[in-house]
Motif scaffolding. Structure first.
Motif, PDB file in Angstrom:
ATOM      1  N   CYS A  11       0.783  -1.353   0.125  1.00  6.10           N
ATOM      2  CA  CYS A  11       0.009   0.059   0.047  1.00  6.10           C
ATOM      3  C   CYS A  11       0.880   1.297   0.149  1.00  6.10           C
ATOM      4  O   CYS A  11       0.262   2.409   0.008  1.00  6.10           O
ATOM      5  CB  CYS A  11      -0.832   0.185   1.122  1.00  6.10           C
ATOM      6  SG  CYS A  11       0.002   0.385   2.840  1.00  6.10           S
ATOM      7  N   GLY A  12       2.200   1.064   0.040  1.00  5.32           N
ATOM      8  CA  GLY A  12       3.242   2.384   0.247  1.00  5.32           C
ATOM      9  C   GLY A  12       3.035   3.073   1.419  1.00  5.32           C
ATOM     10  O   GLY A  12       3.740   4.017   1.611  1.00  5.32           O
ATOM     11  N   ALA A  13       2.712   2.538   2.535  1.00  2.84           N
ATOM     12  CA  ALA A  13       2.788   2.965   3.742  1.00  2.84           C
ATOM     13  C   ALA A  13       4.445   3.268   4.426  1.00  2.84           C
ATOM     14  O   ALA A  13       4.552   4.051   5.020  1.00  2.84           O
ATOM     15  CB  ALA A  13       1.849   2.305   5.003  1.00  2.84           C
ATOM     16  N   ILE A  14       5.119   1.965   4.027  1.00  2.67           N
ATOM     17  CA  ILE A  14       6.699   2.100   4.120  1.00  2.67           C
ATOM     18  C   ILE A  14       7.240   1.838   2.991  1.00  2.67           C
ATOM     19  O   ILE A  14       6.984   1.218   1.847  1.00  2.67           O
ATOM     20  CB  ILE A  14       7.118   0.968   5.276  1.00  2.67           C
ATOM     21  CG1 ILE A  14       6.476  -0.287   4.640  1.00  2.67           C
ATOM     22  CG2 ILE A  14       5.978   1.294   6.574  1.00  2.67           C
ATOM     23  CD1 ILE A  14       7.056  -1.491   5.802  1.00  2.67           C
ATOM     24  N   PRO A  15       8.573   2.377   2.782  1.00  2.00           N
ATOM     25  CA  PRO A  15       9.504   1.980   1.745  1.00  2.00           C
ATOM     26  C   PRO A  15      10.146   0.582   1.878  1.00  2.00           C
ATOM     27  O   PRO A  15       9.884   0.063   2.736  1.00  2.00           O
ATOM     28  CB  PRO A  15      10.724   2.997   1.940  1.00  2.00           C
ATOM     29  CG  PRO A  15      10.663   3.328   3.421  1.00  2.00           C
ATOM     30  CD  PRO A  15       9.107   3.151   3.869  1.00  2.00           C
ATOM     31  N   ILE A  16      10.794   0.366   0.779  1.00  2.00           N
ATOM     32  CA  ILE A  16      11.277  -1.102   0.819  1.00  2.00           C
ATOM     33  C   ILE A  16      12.745  -1.242   1.485  1.00  2.00           C
ATOM     34  O   ILE A  16      13.001  -2.360   1.510  1.00  2.00           O
ATOM     35  CB  ILE A  16      11.402  -1.246  -0.958  1.00  2.00           C
ATOM     36  CG1 ILE A  16      12.296  -0.569  -1.657  1.00  2.00           C
ATOM     37  CG2 ILE A  16       9.968  -1.627  -1.528  1.00  2.00           C
ATOM     38  CD1 ILE A  16      12.777  -1.175  -3.049  1.00  2.00           C
ATOM     39  N   ALA A  17      13.167  -0.199   1.842  1.00  2.00           N
ATOM     40  CA  ALA A  17      14.680  -0.213   2.412  1.00  2.00           C
ATOM     41  C   ALA A  17      14.761   1.310   3.076  1.00  2.00           C
ATOM     42  O   ALA A  17      13.988   2.169   2.951  1.00  2.00           O
ATOM     43  CB  ALA A  17      15.641  -0.619   1.684  1.00  2.00           C
ATOM     44  N   GLY A  18      15.710   1.096   4.335  1.00  2.00           N
ATOM     45  CA  GLY A  18      15.951   2.323   4.981  1.00  2.00           C
ATOM     46  C   GLY A  18      15.277   2.182   6.460  1.00  2.00           C
ATOM     47  O   GLY A  18      14.841   1.218   6.797  1.00  2.00           O
ATOM     48  N   PRO A  19      15.569   3.301   7.361  1.00  3.46           N
ATOM     49  CA  PRO A  19      15.423   3.268   8.676  1.00  3.46           C
ATOM     50  C   PRO A  19      13.677   3.058   8.930  1.00  3.46           C
ATOM     51  O   PRO A  19      13.507   2.104   9.838  1.00  3.46           O
ATOM     52  CB  PRO A  19      15.773   4.687   9.277  1.00  3.46           C
ATOM     53  CG  PRO A  19      16.566   5.158   8.207  1.00  3.46           C
ATOM     54  CD  PRO A  19      16.311   4.604   6.756  1.00  3.46           C
ATOM     55  N   VAL A  20      12.892   3.445   8.006  1.00  4.03           N
ATOM     56  CA  VAL A  20      11.364   3.311   8.328  1.00  4.03           C
ATOM     57  C   VAL A  20      11.158   1.546   8.069  1.00  4.03           C
ATOM     58  O   VAL A  20      10.475   0.963   8.703  1.00  4.03           O
ATOM     59  CB  VAL A  20      10.634   4.126   7.400  1.00  4.03           C
ATOM     60  CG1 VAL A  20       9.145   3.682   7.563  1.00  4.03           C
ATOM     61  CG2 VAL A  20      10.727   5.550   7.672  1.00  4.03           C
ATOM     62  N   PHE A  21      11.514   1.120   7.217  1.00  3.08           N
ATOM     63  CA  PHE A  21      11.416  -0.168   6.935  1.00  3.08           C
ATOM     64  C   PHE A  21      12.081  -1.037   8.091  1.00  3.08           C
ATOM     65  O   PHE A  21      11.534  -1.951   8.590  1.00  3.08           O
ATOM     66  CB  PHE A  21      12.030  -0.704   5.520  1.00  3.08           C
ATOM     67  CG  PHE A  21      12.054  -2.105   5.389  1.00  3.08           C
ATOM     68  CD1 PHE A  21      10.869  -2.836   4.786  1.00  3.08           C
ATOM     69  CD2 PHE A  21      13.123  -3.001   5.672  1.00  3.08           C
ATOM     70  CE1 PHE A  21      10.684  -3.991   4.612  1.00  3.08           C
ATOM     71  CE2 PHE A  21      12.966  -4.219   5.533  1.00  3.08           C
ATOM     72  CZ  PHE A  21      11.887  -5.001   5.023  1.00  3.08           C
ATOM     73  N   ASP A  22      13.357  -0.673   8.412  1.00  3.80           N
ATOM     74  CA  ASP A  22      13.990  -1.284   9.552  1.00  3.80           C
ATOM     75  C   ASP A  22      13.075  -1.227  10.861  1.00  3.80           C
ATOM     76  O   ASP A  22      12.926  -2.326  11.606  1.00  3.80           O
ATOM     77  CB  ASP A  22      15.290  -0.911   9.715  1.00  3.80           C
ATOM     78  CG  ASP A  22      16.056  -1.077   8.881  1.00  3.80           C
ATOM     79  OD1 ASP A  22      16.011  -1.919   7.766  1.00  3.80           O
ATOM     80  OD2 ASP A  22      17.247  -0.377   8.631  1.00  3.80           O
ATOM     81  N   LYS A  23      12.566  -0.052  11.065  1.00  2.00           N
ATOM     82  CA  LYS A  23      11.857  -0.069  12.204  1.00  2.00           C
ATOM     83  C   LYS A  23      10.417  -0.876  12.191  1.00  2.00           C
ATOM     84  O   LYS A  23      10.071  -1.561  13.179  1.00  2.00           O
ATOM     85  CB  LYS A  23      11.534   1.529  12.566  1.00  2.00           C
ATOM     86  CG  LYS A  23      10.799   1.777  13.847  1.00  2.00           C
ATOM     87  CD  LYS A  23      10.390   3.189  13.672  1.00  2.00           C
ATOM     88  CE  LYS A  23       9.838   3.543  15.254  1.00  2.00           C
ATOM     89  NZ  LYS A  23       9.649   5.020  15.315  1.00  2.00           N
ATOM     90  N   ALA A  24       9.839  -0.920  11.035  1.00  2.00           N
ATOM     91  CA  ALA A  24       8.522  -1.652  10.876  1.00  2.00           C
ATOM     92  C   ALA A  24       8.728  -3.066  10.861  1.00  2.00           C
ATOM     93  O   ALA A  24       8.095  -4.014  11.432  1.00  2.00           O
ATOM     94  CB  ALA A  24       7.988  -1.318   9.551  1.00  2.00           C
ATOM     95  N   PHE A  25      10.026  -3.501  10.268  1.00  2.00           N
ATOM     96  CA  PHE A  25      10.386  -5.082  10.402  1.00  2.00           C
ATOM     97  C   PHE A  25      10.506  -5.075  11.963  1.00  2.00           C
ATOM     98  O   PHE A  25      10.050  -6.467  12.015  1.00  2.00           O
ATOM     99  CB  PHE A  25      11.488  -5.054   9.391  1.00  2.00           C
ATOM    100  CG  PHE A  25      12.166  -6.521   9.663  1.00  2.00           C
ATOM    101  CD1 PHE A  25      11.583  -7.397   8.524  1.00  2.00           C
ATOM    102  CD2 PHE A  25      13.075  -7.026  10.254  1.00  2.00           C
ATOM    103  CE1 PHE A  25      11.757  -8.730   8.529  1.00  2.00           C
ATOM    104  CE2 PHE A  25      13.449  -8.496  10.376  1.00  2.00           C
ATOM    105  CZ  PHE A  25      12.970  -9.379   9.241  1.00  2.00           C
ATOM    106  N   ALA A  26      11.377  -4.670  12.714  1.00  2.89           N
ATOM    107  CA  ALA A  26      11.555  -4.838  14.046  1.00  2.89           C
ATOM    108  C   ALA A  26      10.326  -4.884  14.787  1.00  2.89           C
ATOM    109  O   ALA A  26      10.181  -5.814  15.844  1.00  2.89           O
ATOM    110  CB  ALA A  26      12.415  -3.851  14.841  1.00  2.89           C
ATOM    111  N   ALA A  27       9.164  -4.065  14.524  1.00  2.00           N
ATOM    112  CA  ALA A  27       8.036  -4.025  15.244  1.00  2.00           C
ATOM    113  C   ALA A  27       7.214  -5.483  15.036  1.00  2.00           C
ATOM    114  O   ALA A  27       6.571  -6.151  15.728  1.00  2.00           O
ATOM    115  CB  ALA A  27       7.229  -2.841  14.815  1.00  2.00           C
TER     116      ALA A  27
END
Length: 300
Positions: free
Chosen positions: A270-286
């Motif tokens: 849906c485009g809420a997060i990018p495919i890489a970078g700090p935001v993705f890393d934070k979502a992945f960890a969550a």
């Protein structure tokens, strides 16, 4: 003194009668205008009357039967009358400056003055775009196009506003629009069966109204099917159908829930997060910290 006072009394009495007569005449004219407006409004299709009443109610949450400037803007937004480009926003802004001077606005003033002015303002800005689509279907420059050419021009016009609906909702809307197109075309066609640019403008306005209403109903249905709390529905209204489809595509077992990895995939789609970078890393960890949890759509 008594004799001298009588003419003055008569003059004042005459003036009073004339003043009362003028007030009565004004009241009669206002009443006549209201009756004419009511008759004209009642002659409109039921769906259009409901649409206008609903929009007015959105702008008048306290049921005062009048709109202030903010209420007018909210009501126009509900009708899908909003600026997208800078020029369109400027046109609506100019109208709103007039509204600030004229407020409060009653229902019939909203229907017969504000809405037509707003639509006309947008049409004047959009006309170059609309005319280019119309002219592209009129290679002989005769000023008239047939039913299929008109439909093709309307489709091109709808694609100009592609961001208004997501791709899948847009497809569903166009299918719905086609069902009524033949009857709508009959209303504006000329004696030779074709339409001129004025008729094309009317159909484009109808398309805008229909698309706005379709979008509202689609969003409302997505909220109801997802059982979303009012606060969540309000916050994401406009993208609910798209978000729900992204979520359901990951719900392969049709349980109404998704695992943490599936939610992450939905967020990416849906485009809420990018495919890489700090935001993705934070979502992945969550999501990793909730690997055993099943998420419902409201949580998503």
């Amino acid at each position: 003194a008594k004799a001298n006072s009588q003419p003055g009394l008569r003059r004042r009495s005459t003036f009073s009668r004339r003043s009362s007569g003028r007030k009565l005449g004004n009241l009669k004219r206002v009443h006549k205008l209201l009756q004419a407006r009511k008759a004209e409004f009642d002659a409109r299709p039921p769906a259009e009357r409901d649409r206008l009443r609903r929009a007015f109610a959105i702008g008048d949450p306290e049921n005062k039967a009048v709109l202030d400037a903010r209420g007018v803007r909210c009501a126009l937004n509900e009708l899908g009358i909003r600026g997208v480009t800078r020029e369109e926003k400027d046109a609506i802004g100019e109208l709103m400056r007039e509204v600030h001077v004229c407020t409060p606005i009653n229902f019939f003033d909203f229907v017969f003055q504000i809405v037509p002015k707003a639509e006309q303002g947008l049409q004047e800005v959009r006309s170059p775009k609309l005319y280019s689509k119309f002219a592209a279907q009129d290679p002989t420059n005769c000023g008239r196009i047939n039913q299929q050419a008109c439909l093709d021009a309307l489709k091109k016009y709808a694609e100009l506003d592609a961001h208004f609906l997501d791709k899948e909702t847009a497809k569903l809307f166009w299918k719905s629009f086609l069902k009524d197109y033949h009857e709508q075309y009959k209303v504006v066609k000329l004696e030779d069966g074709k339409v001129d640019f004025g008729g094309f403008l009317e159909l484009a306005t109808t398309l805008d109204h229909s698309r706005s209403e379709f979008h509202r109903l689609t969003e409302r249905r997505a909220a109801q099917l997802g059982g979303l709390p009012p606060a969540v529905e309000k916050k994401h209204f406009g993208e609910l159908a798209h978000l729900r489809r992204c979520f359901l595509r990951q719900d392969r077992h049709e349980e109404g829930t998704a695992s943490a990895p599936e939610v992450l995939a939905s967020l990416l789609e849906c485009g809420a997060i990018p495919i890489a970078g700090p935001v993705f890393d934070k979502a992945f960890a969550a999501m990793e910290s909730h690997e055993d949890k099943r998420f419902r759509i409201a949580e998503f």
